[in-house]
Design a protein around this motif. Structure first.
Motif, mmCIF file in Angstrom:
data_model
loop_
_atom_site.group_PDB
_atom_site.id
_atom_site.type_symbol
_atom_site.label_atom_id
_atom_site.label_comp_id
_atom_site.label_asym_id
_atom_site.label_seq_id
_atom_site.Cartn_x
_atom_site.Cartn_y
_atom_site.Cartn_z
ATOM 1 N N ASP A 209 0.723 -1.196 -0.005
ATOM 2 C CA ASP A 209 -0.037 -0.003 0.024
ATOM 3 C C ASP A 209 0.966 1.455 -0.041
ATOM 4 O OD1 ASP A 209 -1.895 1.661 0.451
ATOM 5 O OD2 ASP A 209 -2.116 1.542 2.614
ATOM 6 N N GLY A 210 0.680 2.258 -0.850
ATOM 7 C CA GLY A 210 1.377 3.428 -0.935
ATOM 8 C C GLY A 210 2.667 3.538 -1.054
ATOM 9 N N CYS A 211 3.144 2.512 -2.078
ATOM 10 C CA CYS A 211 4.866 2.262 -2.230
ATOM 11 C C CYS A 211 5.245 2.789 -3.557
ATOM 12 C CB CYS A 211 5.098 1.078 -1.986
ATOM 13 S SG CYS A 211 4.606 0.257 -0.577
ATOM 14 N N ASN A 212 5.680 4.245 -3.500
ATOM 15 C CA ASN A 212 6.344 4.775 -4.847
ATOM 16 C C ASN A 212 7.654 4.088 -5.240
ATOM 17 O OD1 ASN A 212 3.962 6.599 -4.724
ATOM 18 N ND2 ASN A 212 5.218 7.896 -3.788
ATOM 19 N N GLY A 213 8.224 3.251 -4.198
ATOM 20 C CA GLY A 213 9.454 2.618 -4.554
ATOM 21 C C GLY A 213 9.239 1.324 -5.113
ATOM 22 N N VAL A 214 8.085 0.941 -5.221
ATOM 23 C CA VAL A 214 7.896 -0.449 -5.875
ATOM 24 C C VAL A 214 7.363 -0.386 -7.486
ATOM 25 C CG1 VAL A 214 6.257 -2.558 -5.774
ATOM 26 C CG2 VAL A 214 7.323 -1.542 -3.514
ATOM 27 N N SER A 215 8.109 -1.230 -8.057
ATOM 28 C CA SER A 215 7.741 -1.222 -9.573
ATOM 29 C C SER A 215 7.452 -2.642 -10.227
ATOM 30 C CB SER A 215 8.759 -0.593 -10.269
ATOM 31 O OG SER A 215 10.115 -1.327 -10.318
ATOM 32 N N ASP A 216 6.982 -2.945 -11.356
ATOM 33 C CA ASP A 216 6.565 -4.071 -11.820
ATOM 34 C C ASP A 216 7.658 -5.209 -11.650
ATOM 35 O OD1 ASP A 216 4.245 -4.552 -13.482
ATOM 36 O OD2 ASP A 216 5.619 -5.897 -14.504
ATOM 37 N N PRO A 217 9.084 -4.951 -11.804
ATOM 38 C CA PRO A 217 10.176 -6.062 -11.525
ATOM 39 C C PRO A 217 9.981 -6.468 -10.153
ATOM 40 C CG PRO A 217 11.032 -4.428 -12.973
ATOM 41 C CD PRO A 217 9.843 -3.760 -12.466
ATOM 42 N N GLY A 218 9.937 -5.674 -9.093
ATOM 43 C CA GLY A 218 9.893 -6.216 -7.920
ATOM 44 C C GLY A 218 8.709 -7.003 -7.437
ATOM 45 N N LEU A 219 7.546 -6.477 -7.932
ATOM 46 C CA LEU A 219 6.366 -7.320 -7.761
ATOM 47 C C LEU A 219 6.465 -8.538 -8.281
ATOM 48 C CD1 LEU A 219 3.111 -5.104 -8.093
ATOM 49 C CD2 LEU A 219 4.041 -6.298 -6.085
ATOM 50 N N LYS A 220 7.045 -8.827 -9.648
ATOM 51 C CA LYS A 220 7.194 -9.990 -10.300
ATOM 52 C C LYS A 220 8.113 -10.968 -9.496
ATOM 53 C CE LYS A 220 8.385 -8.647 -14.289
ATOM 54 N NZ LYS A 220 8.905 -8.536 -15.748
ATOM 55 N N ALA A 221 9.206 -10.445 -8.847
ATOM 56 C CA ALA A 221 10.027 -11.046 -8.012
ATOM 57 C C ALA A 221 9.290 -11.805 -6.805
ATOM 58 C CB ALA A 221 11.388 -10.393 -7.557
ATOM 59 N N LEU A 222 8.622 -10.876 -6.330
ATOM 60 C CA LEU A 222 7.703 -11.589 -4.998
ATOM 61 C C LEU A 222 6.648 -12.434 -5.343
ATOM 62 C CD1 LEU A 222 7.148 -11.229 -2.085
ATOM 63 C CD2 LEU A 222 5.317 -9.376 -2.626
ATOM 64 N N LEU A 223 5.942 -12.300 -6.570
ATOM 65 C CA LEU A 223 4.925 -13.262 -6.914
ATOM 66 C C LEU A 223 5.273 -14.461 -7.478
ATOM 67 C CD1 LEU A 223 2.588 -10.478 -8.477
ATOM 68 C CD2 LEU A 223 2.213 -11.636 -6.302
ATOM 69 N N LYS A 224 6.736 -14.587 -7.731
ATOM 70 C CA LYS A 224 7.265 -15.863 -8.541
ATOM 71 C C LYS A 224 7.715 -16.706 -7.062
ATOM 72 C CE LYS A 224 9.692 -14.240 -12.521
ATOM 73 N NZ LYS A 224 10.987 -13.915 -12.916
#
Length: 327
Positions: A209-224
């Motif tokens: 929530d409310g994280c300007n420092g998070v981008s698509d590559p970071g989310l992909k790394a987590l979801l994997k």
């Protein structure tokens, strides 16, 4: 039982005397508040006591495995009757430390900093405290409301880069928890990657929530790394608009039941829509999409959700009709 009480009293004497004992380092006060102060003593920079997981080691050096301490015991009413008793201070039993950790392991934003401070007490406490139980909800919060607590006040004054150092260290230190919330300043792709590598396999609830420092590559790394995740909440994270994480969300999380996406008005659904043609069905039962751009082909995605029980969407009227027809 008597032996346990003696051990607890000896440990109490050890920690209460560390501030004044001449045989111990001056900076080792033995209190959690002191360790917590060290954690935030970066003065807004990214260098200092907590510049990585090794920072906890530096805090741990202040505690020896076996230290002889002197405790003054008053056995009379005059100074002449005072005696000095030398006791052998042993570590608290692991079970006692585990109880302390359990009491401190809450979903409150301050809980993570308190646990970090606890890990700085000694190596034994760090070893016990870093392994949390799966029912624990860990909160990485970079934005605290005003609080009178000195630890939180100092943390609030840190720069986002300094907060990132704290969070990245915590992400690689703590393991075993099953729920995580990441919000505010200091949450970046490196923090998500740390959470994924150390605890991803056990996570079943993830909230960002409310994280300007998070981008698509970071989310992909987590979801994997979260195959057992059942609930995913993403709100007000503007830099993931590319939408490639959605493919990983629906393909890599076979147990996913709840999806909540909010306040990402420019989210691109095209990668997800294109991938949906190779899916049979998704196990999702709850889908909430608020203030998120909907693709005209959104209905095709919903047609892959035959188990859907709860739906909440808003957006362009034409796209809503498409979604309804697809469902």
């Amino acid at each position: 039982m008597t032996g346990m009480m003696k051990q607890l009293l000896a440990a109490k004497a050890f920690f209460s005397s560390r501030r004044s004992s001449s045989t111990l380092p001056t900076r080792a006060s033995g209190s959690l508040s002191r360790g917590a102060d060290d954690l935030c003593a970066t003065s807004g920079g990214v260098t200092g006591p907590l510049s990585g997981v090794d920072a906890v080691d530096s805090l741990s050096d202040c505690c020896n495995d076996h230290s002889r301490v002197e405790e003054e015991v008053d056995v009379g009413t005059t100074p002449q009757n005072a005696v000095v008793e030398v006791v052998e201070a042993q570590h608290l039993p692991d079970g006692v430390v585990e109880l302390i950790v359990k009491q401190l392991s809450t979903s409150e934003p301050s809980s993570l900093l308190t646990l970090l401070a606890l890990c700085g007490t000694c190596r034994q406490w760090r070893h016990v405290a870093r392994s949390l139980s799966r029912d624990v909800h860990v909160t990485f919060c970079g934005d605290f409301a005003f609080t009178p607590q000195p630890l939180l006040q100092r943390f609030r004054r840190l720069t986002p880069a300094a907060k990132e150092v704290v969070f990245a260290s915590a992400a690689r230190l703590f393991t075993g928890y099953g729920q995580v919330t990441l919000s505010g300043d200091g949450i970046t792709n490196s923090v998500l990657e740390g959470v994924a590598s150390c605890s991803g396999g056990l996570l079943d609830i993830v909230k960002i929530d409310g994280c300007n420092g998070v981008s698509d590559p970071g989310l992909k790394a987590l979801l994997k790394a979260v195959p057992d995740m059942e609930s995913f909440y993403l709100e007000d994270v503007p830099n993931v608009a590319a939408g490639f994480f959605l493919v990983h969300l629906f393909e890599r999380c076979p147990k996913l039941k709840t999806v909540h996406l909010s306040y990402i008005p420019s989210l691109n659904w095209e990668p997800c829509i294109l991938s949906s043609f190779r899916w049979t069905e998704l196990p999702i039962t709850k889908l909430h999409v608020r203030d998120v751009k909907l693709d005209p082909e959104f209905g095709n995605l919903m047609s892959k959700m035959p188990h859907l029980e709860e739906l909440e969407i808003d957006g362009n009227a034409r796209n809503l009709r498409s979604a309804a027809m697809g469902w």
